[in-house]
Design a protein around this motif. Structure first.
Motif, PDB file in Angstrom:
ATOM      1  N   GLN A 119     -14.265  -0.180 -14.196  1.00 21.62           N
ATOM      2  CA  GLN A 119     -15.235   0.314 -13.219  1.00 21.62           C
ATOM      3  C   GLN A 119     -14.932   1.774 -12.919  1.00 21.62           C
ATOM      4  N   GLU A 120     -15.882   2.639 -13.183  1.00 14.42           N
ATOM      5  CA  GLU A 120     -15.688   4.060 -12.877  1.00 14.42           C
ATOM      6  C   GLU A 120     -15.571   4.236 -11.360  1.00 14.42           C
ATOM      7  N   LEU A 121     -14.551   4.966 -10.967  1.00 17.25           N
ATOM      8  CA  LEU A 121     -14.269   5.161  -9.543  1.00 17.25           C
ATOM      9  C   LEU A 121     -14.803   6.496  -9.047  1.00 17.25           C
ATOM     10  N   ASP A 122     -15.092   6.561  -7.765  1.00 10.85           N
ATOM     11  CA  ASP A 122     -15.366   7.853  -7.156  1.00 10.85           C
ATOM     12  C   ASP A 122     -14.041   8.397  -6.614  1.00 10.85           C
ATOM     13  N   LEU A 123     -14.025   9.641  -6.199  1.00 10.59           N
ATOM     14  CA  LEU A 123     -12.796  10.300  -5.752  1.00 10.59           C
ATOM     15  C   LEU A 123     -12.178   9.598  -4.546  1.00 10.59           C
ATOM     16  N   GLU A 124     -12.998   9.184  -3.604  1.00  8.74           N
ATOM     17  CA  GLU A 124     -12.489   8.525  -2.391  1.00  8.74           C
ATOM     18  C   GLU A 124     -11.762   7.228  -2.732  1.00  8.74           C
ATOM     19  N   THR A 125     -12.353   6.421  -3.597  1.00  8.76           N
ATOM     20  CA  THR A 125     -11.728   5.147  -3.985  1.00  8.76           C
ATOM     21  C   THR A 125     -10.456   5.399  -4.788  1.00  8.76           C
ATOM     22  N   GLU A 126     -10.513   6.375  -5.695  1.00  6.14           N
ATOM     23  CA  GLU A 126      -9.331   6.704  -6.492  1.00  6.14           C
ATOM     24  C   GLU A 126      -8.175   7.153  -5.594  1.00  6.14           C
ATOM     25  N   GLN A 127      -8.453   7.978  -4.619  1.00  5.69           N
ATOM     26  CA  GLN A 127      -7.404   8.438  -3.703  1.00  5.69           C
ATOM     27  C   GLN A 127      -6.837   7.282  -2.884  1.00  5.69           C
ATOM     28  N   ALA A 128      -7.688   6.372  -2.450  1.00 12.89           N
ATOM     29  CA  ALA A 128      -7.222   5.205  -1.696  1.00 12.89           C
ATOM     30  C   ALA A 128      -6.305   4.334  -2.564  1.00 12.89           C
ATOM     31  N   ILE A 129      -6.672   4.171  -3.820  1.00 13.97           N
ATOM     32  CA  ILE A 129      -5.847   3.384  -4.745  1.00 13.97           C
ATOM     33  C   ILE A 129      -4.491   4.061  -4.929  1.00 13.97           C
ATOM     34  N   LYS A 130      -4.495   5.362  -5.147  1.00 15.51           N
ATOM     35  CA  LYS A 130      -3.237   6.097  -5.348  1.00 15.51           C
ATOM     36  C   LYS A 130      -2.323   6.001  -4.126  1.00 15.51           C
ATOM     37  N   LYS A 131      -2.916   5.989  -2.934  1.00 16.43           N
ATOM     38  CA  LYS A 131      -2.115   5.864  -1.706  1.00 16.43           C
ATOM     39  C   LYS A 131      -1.585   4.441  -1.511  1.00 16.43           C
ATOM     40  N   SER A 132      -2.312   3.456  -2.044  1.00 20.80           N
ATOM     41  CA  SER A 132      -1.976   2.057  -1.796  1.00 20.80           C
ATOM     42  C   SER A 132      -0.927   1.492  -2.756  1.00 20.80           C
ATOM     43  N   PHE A 133      -0.885   2.004  -3.976  1.00 19.60           N
ATOM     44  CA  PHE A 133       0.093   1.527  -4.956  1.00 19.60           C
ATOM     45  C   PHE A 133       1.391   2.316  -4.799  1.00 19.60           C
ATOM     46  N   ALA A 134       2.523   1.630  -4.903  1.00 17.50           N
ATOM     47  CA  ALA A 134       3.836   2.268  -4.793  1.00 17.50           C
ATOM     48  C   ALA A 134       4.609   2.095  -6.100  1.00 17.50           C
ATOM     49  N   LYS A 135       5.264   3.137  -6.534  1.00 17.45           N
ATOM     50  CA  LYS A 135       6.084   3.067  -7.753  1.00 17.45           C
ATOM     51  C   LYS A 135       7.392   2.341  -7.436  1.00 17.45           C
ATOM     52  N   GLU A 136       7.745   1.396  -8.299  1.00 13.86           N
ATOM     53  CA  GLU A 136       8.998   0.657  -8.157  1.00 13.86           C
ATOM     54  C   GLU A 136       9.689   0.579  -9.512  1.00 13.86           C
ATOM     55  N   ILE A 137      11.005   0.629  -9.504  1.00  9.89           N
ATOM     56  CA  ILE A 137      11.780   0.493 -10.730  1.00  9.89           C
ATOM     57  C   ILE A 137      12.688  -0.723 -10.581  1.00  9.89           C
ATOM     58  N   PHE A 138      12.592  -1.634 -11.546  1.00 11.25           N
ATOM     59  CA  PHE A 138      13.411  -2.839 -11.555  1.00 11.25           C
ATOM     60  C   PHE A 138      14.375  -2.779 -12.738  1.00 11.25           C
ATOM     61  N   LYS A 139      15.610  -3.173 -12.505  1.00 12.70           N
ATOM     62  CA  LYS A 139      16.587  -3.272 -13.583  1.00 12.70           C
ATOM     63  C   LYS A 139      16.324  -4.545 -14.380  1.00 12.70           C
ATOM     64  N   LYS A 140      16.858  -4.600 -15.583  1.00 15.36           N
ATOM     65  CA  LYS A 140      16.741  -5.789 -16.424  1.00 15.36           C
ATOM     66  C   LYS A 140      17.286  -7.002 -15.661  1.00 15.36           C
ATOM     67  N   GLY A 141      16.523  -8.097 -15.692  1.00 16.88           N
ATOM     68  CA  GLY A 141      16.959  -9.347 -15.067  1.00 16.88           C
ATOM     69  C   GLY A 141      16.570  -9.532 -13.614  1.00 16.88           C
ATOM     70  N   GLU A 142      15.927  -8.539 -13.019  1.00 17.33           N
ATOM     71  CA  GLU A 142      15.516  -8.677 -11.620  1.00 17.33           C
ATOM     72  C   GLU A 142      14.209  -9.461 -11.538  1.00 17.33           C
ATOM     73  N   PHE A 143      14.030 -10.165 -10.421  1.00 19.47           N
ATOM     74  CA  PHE A 143      12.839 -10.982 -10.211  1.00 19.47           C
ATOM     75  C   PHE A 143      11.796 -10.222  -9.409  1.00 19.47           C
ATOM     76  N   LEU A 144      10.545 -10.286  -9.887  1.00 21.68           N
ATOM     77  CA  LEU A 144       9.406  -9.785  -9.117  1.00 21.68           C
ATOM     78  C   LEU A 144       8.898 -10.888  -8.202  1.00 21.68           C
ATOM     79  N   VAL A 145       8.897 -12.104  -8.741  1.00 18.25           N
ATOM     80  CA  VAL A 145       8.406 -13.285  -8.032  1.00 18.25           C
ATOM     81  C   VAL A 145       9.381 -14.425  -8.336  1.00 18.25           C
ATOM     82  N   GLU A 146       9.713 -15.198  -7.310  1.00 15.08           N
ATOM     83  CA  GLU A 146      10.586 -16.355  -7.512  1.00 15.08           C
ATOM     84  C   GLU A 146       9.891 -17.627  -7.046  1.00 15.08           C
TER      85      GLU A 146
END
Length: 187
Positions: A12-39
């Motif tokens: 779905q093509e986004l407009d600038l407002e929606t794209e900015q909201a998405i960028k603000k809402s997602f957070a970068k995370e780094i997981f090491k090998k063997g870590e659980f995202l969901v248990e």
């Protein structure tokens, strides 16, 4: 974050407002090998997008880990029933290697659903995912182990590259020895 925006825009093509909201809402995370995202037994509170790495989805059946799927770069990952219904998960999601993800919390997802273009993306992406899952389950169930391996090799080569032999064997429902024979016969 650009990988995530490109994938969303492919649905779905986004407009600038929606794209900015998405960028603000997602957070970068780094997981090491063997870590659980969901248990298992815990409520899944995030949807993840894999920038790089690999995540294995598995269940415990009769005391044995049974791999259900291996997710790789540019795929969304979550325990759907746990996340969408906010109930305890019956499955586990564990990193296979160091994995960089963008995560979206349940509350932030609810806020993004106020944006009409995000709703359109969400619906299109879910419909696509459910259609592919239905098709995959039908086809995969009917295949021999060798055809399953060839299917993964052709359609999902990243799984073959990044997955451990025992996890791939579990995914296609054979022993490691059988998978080794299948691989040897193909080469």
């Amino acid at each position: 974050m650009e990988e995530l925006i490109l994938i969303i825009n492919s649905f779905q093509e986004l407009d600038l407002e929606t794209e900015q909201a998405i960028k603000k809402s997602f957070a970068k995370e780094i997981f090491k090998k063997g870590e659980f995202l969901v248990e298992e037994t815990k409520v899944c509170n995030k949807i993840y997008f894999i920038k790089s790495g690999a995540v294995r989805r598995f269940c415990i059946e009769d005391g044995v880990e049974v791999t259900k799927w291996i997710y790789t770069d540019n795929q969304f990952v979550t325990s759907m029933s746990s996340f969408f219904e906010q109930k305890p998960s019956f499955e586990n999601f564990q990193t296979c290697e160091e994995t960089i993800l963008y995560s979206l919390s349940y509350s932030d997802e609810q806020a993004l659903l106020e944006y009409p273009l995000f709703i359109k993306f969400h619906i299109k992406q879910l419909r696509h995912y459910l259609s592919k899952l239905n098709e995959f389950n039908h086809l995969f169930r009917l295949m021999t182990a060798e055809k399953k391996y060839l299917f993964l090799l052709e359609s999902f080569p990243q799984i073959i590259k990044k997955g451990k032999l025992k996890h791939i064997a579990s995914l296609i429902g054979v022993s490691q020895e059988t998978l080794s024979r299948i691989r040897a016969s193909i080469i």
